[in-house]
Design a protein around this motif. Sequence first.
Motif, PDB file in Angstrom:
ATOM      1  N   ARG A  41      26.465  18.069  50.071  1.00 23.98           N
ATOM      2  CA  ARG A  41      27.103  19.333  50.459  1.00 23.98           C
ATOM      3  C   ARG A  41      28.035  19.192  51.661  1.00 23.98           C
ATOM      4  NH1 ARG A  41      22.205  18.590  52.212  1.00 23.98           N
ATOM      5  NH2 ARG A  41      21.616  19.119  54.354  1.00 23.98           N
ATOM      6  N   GLN A  42      27.706  18.258  52.575  1.00 25.21           N
ATOM      7  CA  GLN A  42      28.505  18.144  53.798  1.00 25.21           C
ATOM      8  C   GLN A  42      29.702  17.212  53.657  1.00 25.21           C
ATOM      9  OE1 GLN A  42      26.200  18.349  57.710  1.00 25.21           O
ATOM     10  NE2 GLN A  42      24.626  17.493  56.363  1.00 25.21           N
ATOM     11  N   VAL A  43      29.721  16.385  52.620  1.00 21.54           N
ATOM     12  CA  VAL A  43      30.839  15.441  52.450  1.00 21.54           C
ATOM     13  C   VAL A  43      31.776  15.832  51.321  1.00 21.54           C
ATOM     14  CG1 VAL A  43      29.558  13.504  53.454  1.00 21.54           C
ATOM     15  CG2 VAL A  43      29.474  13.899  50.975  1.00 21.54           C
ATOM     16  N   GLY A 116      35.811   1.394  42.086  1.00 23.50           N
ATOM     17  CA  GLY A 116      35.149   0.864  43.260  1.00 23.50           C
ATOM     18  C   GLY A 116      33.739   1.414  43.377  1.00 23.50           C
ATOM     19  N   LEU A 117      32.949   0.787  44.248  1.00 17.95           N
ATOM     20  CA  LEU A 117      31.575   1.203  44.513  1.00 17.95           C
ATOM     21  C   LEU A 117      31.437   1.625  45.967  1.00 17.95           C
ATOM     22  CD1 LEU A 117      29.603  -1.698  42.773  1.00 17.95           C
ATOM     23  CD2 LEU A 117      30.255   0.509  41.773  1.00 17.95           C
ATOM     24  N   ILE A 118      30.657   2.671  46.190  1.00 18.97           N
ATOM     25  CA  ILE A 118      30.256   3.062  47.537  1.00 18.97           C
ATOM     26  C   ILE A 118      28.741   2.897  47.606  1.00 18.97           C
ATOM     27  CG2 ILE A 118      30.163   4.919  49.230  1.00 18.97           C
ATOM     28  CD1 ILE A 118      32.726   6.040  47.940  1.00 18.97           C
ATOM     29  N   VAL A 119      28.280   2.025  48.485  1.00 19.09           N
ATOM     30  CA  VAL A 119      26.882   1.616  48.545  1.00 19.09           C
ATOM     31  C   VAL A 119      26.235   2.244  49.774  1.00 19.09           C
ATOM     32  CG1 VAL A 119      25.327  -0.359  48.712  1.00 19.09           C
ATOM     33  CG2 VAL A 119      27.463  -0.562  47.400  1.00 19.09           C
ATOM     34  N   GLN A 120      25.286   3.151  49.553  1.00 19.53           N
ATOM     35  CA  GLN A 120      24.607   3.818  50.675  1.00 19.53           C
ATOM     36  C   GLN A 120      23.093   3.701  50.494  1.00 19.53           C
ATOM     37  OE1 GLN A 120      23.445   7.875  51.214  1.00 19.53           O
ATOM     38  NE2 GLN A 120      22.261   6.485  52.531  1.00 19.53           N
ATOM     39  N   ASN A 121      22.503   2.758  51.213  1.00 17.60           N
ATOM     40  CA  ASN A 121      21.060   2.529  51.111  1.00 17.60           C
ATOM     41  C   ASN A 121      20.655   2.473  49.638  1.00 17.60           C
ATOM     42  OD1 ASN A 121      21.626   3.991  53.836  1.00 17.60           O
ATOM     43  ND2 ASN A 121      19.717   2.855  54.125  1.00 17.60           N
ATOM     44  N   ALA A 122      21.248   1.460  48.986  1.00 12.31           N
ATOM     45  CA  ALA A 122      21.101   1.258  47.553  1.00 12.31           C
ATOM     46  C   ALA A 122      20.606  -0.161  47.314  1.00 12.31           C
ATOM     47  CB  ALA A 122      22.448   1.469  46.860  1.00 12.31           C
ATOM     48  N   ASN A 123      19.483  -0.303  46.633  1.00 15.06           N
ATOM     49  CA  ASN A 123      18.893  -1.617  46.455  1.00 15.06           C
ATOM     50  C   ASN A 123      19.213  -2.215  45.086  1.00 15.06           C
ATOM     51  OD1 ASN A 123      16.877  -3.430  47.941  1.00 15.06           O
ATOM     52  ND2 ASN A 123      16.146  -3.474  45.849  1.00 15.06           N
ATOM     53  N   ALA A 124      19.688  -3.458  45.087  1.00 17.09           N
ATOM     54  CA  ALA A 124      19.951  -4.163  43.832  1.00 17.09           C
ATOM     55  C   ALA A 124      19.577  -5.641  43.940  1.00 17.09           C
ATOM     56  CB  ALA A 124      21.417  -4.025  43.447  1.00 17.09           C
ATOM     57  N   HIS A 125      18.746  -5.984  44.926  1.00 16.73           N
ATOM     58  CA  HIS A 125      18.331  -7.371  45.143  1.00 16.73           C
ATOM     59  C   HIS A 125      16.873  -7.376  45.613  1.00 16.73           C
ATOM     60  CE1 HIS A 125      22.666  -6.993  46.055  1.00 16.73           C
ATOM     61  NE2 HIS A 125      22.778  -8.135  45.408  1.00 16.73           N
ATOM     62  N   GLU A 252      33.752  -3.820  52.538  1.00 19.49           N
ATOM     63  CA  GLU A 252      33.791  -3.277  53.895  1.00 19.49           C
ATOM     64  C   GLU A 252      32.418  -2.676  54.190  1.00 19.49           C
ATOM     65  OE1 GLU A 252      35.804   0.544  56.195  1.00 19.49           O
ATOM     66  OE2 GLU A 252      36.720  -0.221  54.360  1.00 19.49           O
ATOM     67  N   ALA A 253      31.763  -3.099  55.259  1.00 16.46           N
ATOM     68  CA  ALA A 253      30.391  -2.676  55.521  1.00 16.46           C
ATOM     69  C   ALA A 253      30.261  -2.033  56.898  1.00 16.46           C
ATOM     70  CB  ALA A 253      29.439  -3.858  55.419  1.00 16.46           C
ATOM     71  N   HIS A 254      29.554  -0.896  56.928  1.00 13.93           N
ATOM     72  CA  HIS A 254      29.285  -0.175  58.170  1.00 13.93           C
ATOM     73  C   HIS A 254      27.795   0.151  58.219  1.00 13.93           C
ATOM     74  CE1 HIS A 254      33.624   0.683  58.893  1.00 13.93           C
ATOM     75  NE2 HIS A 254      33.658   0.582  57.568  1.00 13.93           N
ATOM     76  N   VAL A 255      27.120  -0.301  59.264  1.00 15.11           N
ATOM     77  CA  VAL A 255      25.699  -0.017  59.454  1.00 15.11           C
ATOM     78  C   VAL A 255      25.583   1.006  60.583  1.00 15.11           C
ATOM     79  CG1 VAL A 255      23.439  -0.971  60.009  1.00 15.11           C
ATOM     80  CG2 VAL A 255      25.055  -2.306  58.634  1.00 15.11           C
ATOM     81  N   LEU A 256      25.046   2.189  60.252  1.00 13.65           N
ATOM     82  CA  LEU A 256      25.029   3.306  61.194  1.00 13.65           C
ATOM     83  C   LEU A 256      23.621   3.575  61.730  1.00 13.65           C
ATOM     84  CD1 LEU A 256      27.402   5.775  59.292  1.00 13.65           C
ATOM     85  CD2 LEU A 256      27.996   3.912  60.867  1.00 13.65           C
ATOM     86  N   ALA A 270      30.541   9.277  57.634  1.00 15.91           N
ATOM     87  CA  ALA A 270      30.534   8.693  56.290  1.00 15.91           C
ATOM     88  C   ALA A 270      31.691   9.222  55.453  1.00 15.91           C
ATOM     89  CB  ALA A 270      29.203   8.993  55.603  1.00 15.91           C
ATOM     90  N   ALA A 271      31.956  10.520  55.547  1.00 14.06           N
ATOM     91  CA  ALA A 271      33.056  11.102  54.772  1.00 14.06           C
ATOM     92  C   ALA A 271      34.390  10.488  55.162  1.00 14.06           C
ATOM     93  CB  ALA A 271      33.082  12.612  54.964  1.00 14.06           C
TER      94      ALA A 271
END
Length: 291
Positions: A41-43, A116-125, A252-256, A270-271
């Motif tokens: 809702r916020q983004v 493209g992919l946007i990865v937000q606390n997403a596990n695939a490993h 491109e990676a950003h850890v917040l 994030a937006a």
Amino acid sequence: MKTQRLRLSSGRDLSYSTAGDPGAPALLLLHGTPNSSRMFRQVAPALAQVAHVIAPDLPGHGASDPMPDATFHGIGEAIVELLDRLGVGPRYIYLHDWGTPVGLHVAMDAPEQVLGLIVQNANAHRSGWGPGWAATRAYWERPTPALEAEVTAHLSLEGTRDTYVSGVPAEVAACIPAAHWEEDWRVMQLPGHLDTQRALIADYGRYAERFDDIAAWLERHQPPALMVWGRHDIYFELDEVLSWMRALPRMEAHVLDAGHLLLETHAQQAASLMVEFIRRNRASAETDAAE
């Protein structure tokens, strides 16, 4: 955002919200558990300036009907049907939590459509699993009633609250109103919703069996990617960040300074990152086309 319902070929209704110009590149926003499309809702207003935003409630979440036997494959097929019925072409895919196996199903079903992919606390490993996953992994191997009770014990108001604030610095957690997890817990108690959660906990082991195939797909296709990761996630280890970066070296990676539900506290940041990512990729594609 405009919210609508679609009757799927299964006879079940899927709720989804849209915003932005349908002629713009699509952005498929996939939430996790215990959430719904309300998570965005916020983004959504900012993202709608650069993309046609499509945010479904996954079956058995939010206002969408549950499936009789929920699996990530079945949910993925439901989202593929939604995109086909809406005539959605090239799309960015936002991966988060439960939405990750769903989004990767969509991506691998039509790789030529992935912008493209946007990865937000997403596990695939497997690197994303810390000690807290021991009981769940044992349950996948030996689904006894005792193990099932242990791995589903978090399906409660307290467990829902923990998804929002556990492990998050106190001053950050204080920014999240209790009404948000209370609403999620209310929706989770609707008919069939807790059954969906239990089924997907069991089915996540089958998703994990596909990790090698997913790794091969990422290596082969190398989609443009943006990572926005909450470092205080109680579910996924920070090692998962490095695994994604090895899989997609140009990501491109950003850890917040946020938790698993990063958008609850860092939506504006994030937006901005997502809008810039989409604009930059669109400009790059237009340059390539001109050449």
